[in-house]
Design an enzyme around this catalytic site. Sequence first.
Site, short mmCIF file in Angstrom:
data_model
loop_
_atom_site.label_atom_id
_atom_site.label_comp_id
_atom_site.label_asym_id
_atom_site.label_seq_id
_atom_site.Cartn_x
_atom_site.Cartn_y
_atom_site.Cartn_z
N CYS A 90 0.82 -1.21 0.00
CA CYS A 90 0.00 0.00 0.00
C CYS A 90 0.86 1.27 0.00
CB CYS A 90 -1.01 -0.04 1.15
SG CYS A 90 -2.32 1.20 0.98
N HIS A 200 -3.99 -4.89 0.12
CA HIS A 200 -3.50 -5.41 1.40
C HIS A 200 -3.62 -6.94 1.41
CE1 HIS A 200 -3.00 -1.65 3.69
NE2 HIS A 200 -3.93 -1.20 2.87
N GLU A 202 -2.62 -8.92 3.59
CA GLU A 202 -2.93 -9.37 4.97
C GLU A 202 -4.41 -9.23 5.31
OE1 GLU A 202 -1.63 -6.54 4.12
OE2 GLU A 202 -2.08 -4.92 5.54
#
Lengths: 223, 258
Positions: A90, A200, A202
């Site tokens: 990001c 993202h 994650e």
Amino acid sequence: MNQVAVIDYGMGNLHSVAKAIEHVGAELAAESGQATKVTITSDPAQIAAADRVVFPGVGAIRDCMAEINRLDVGAMVASAMKTKPVLAICVGMQALMAHSEENGGVDCLGLLSGRVKFFGEDLRDDNDARLKVPHMGWNRVTQTSDHPLWRGVPDNSRFYFVHSYYVTMDETDQVAGRSVYGREIVAAISAGNIFATQFHPEKSQNAGLTLLRNFLTWNGASD
Amino acid sequence: MALAKRIIPCLDCDRGRVVKGVQFVDIRDAGDPVEVSRRYGEAGADEITFLDITASHEDRATTVDTVRAIAGQVFIPLTVGGGIRTLEDIRTMLNAGADKVSINTAAVQNPEFVREAAERFGSQCIVVAVDAKRVSAEDEPLRWEIFTHGGRKPTGLEVIEWVRRMVSYGAGEILLTSMDRDGTKIGFDLELNRAVSEAVNVPIIASGGVGNLDHLADGVLLGAADAVLAASIFHFGEYTIREAKAHMASRGIEVRLD
């Protein structure tokens, strides 16, 4: 032991990315016996000693760059990318570029030759329907290179994005994935030992966890 | 090919336990927000909203532990709301693993708080929660006002103007709950939703009133919502997240099915 350093420069939520890497690291350990250790750190020695480095980032670029410059994170990333796999996420990816339009214009690290631009106030899709900014939610990523980090990730899988500024690159051969939100945007970059994502991983459930898992076994540019 | 509309299950938690009952048939501990969140993540939920209704300040430490535990096992975005009043509250929740915080009463009491929060942490993690109630009479133009304290306390603030102000202060998303519809199961207040969604350029999460899958689809198609939030239809196992997404897809809405 697979040592992963997550660079901490005081901005935002590093817990999520560390936890997601620990999660896939534990899966890998169960299969291969090799354990993963994740350290959240701003210590140059720890980052230099790690096997892999994650360069995350959330928030406004001016504040991020101020901390990156204060802690000399650019030198740590530049050094790491010469010798080992680096994953930028990001704003971490945006910080690698030469310049961002955000906050009235901010010089970034210039480690890759791209620029960061604003989506615009009147963003529209192909049917002329208004698109909201930030680009927030799950969008498809079209893989434009056959990179080891895409292994096991179906092409056009959805990943979670949240950003109001997007990356555009001169070196299109470094683009590893694209998305469309009103315009075509760079969703992922591959340049030597660096892999960078606008989304993202994650926060992207199975597709993202697979990508993180691939990062833990990726040997970098030589792979 | 476009951005998917999101489905967000909402967990109300008191002192670290899910309340309003979650009734999954095969879940070990339906009161455990970690277990419930993990299950929703695996079932295809696009985000989780965790609403802390713990009354006392002392018990709030439990909430932080819970958020940390959820974030360690759930790999989709997590929003935490309820009792967020200071920049320190936000920092604590973000450090525990929340991706966004939802600010409600504190925004009404001190609108500048939203500006400070967005400047400090970025708009991407600042959700302003709006509890709206219709105040116009039948023959008047539609008008909604902000209410606090579970819809009991009027503030006199007009919703559209308020939401525009919150966005200009840096709110990155609006969680819009119709207090008229909340708990009724007769569907969202679509006129409210559409009016707010058209007034601002940030995503709107529709909330309050979902009783069936058509309500979710209507929220997007007629209410112009970017995301739909529901609790009981999922908690009580009336519908799965996948059924909800399949239904939305059948009505032509882009959803994340993979």
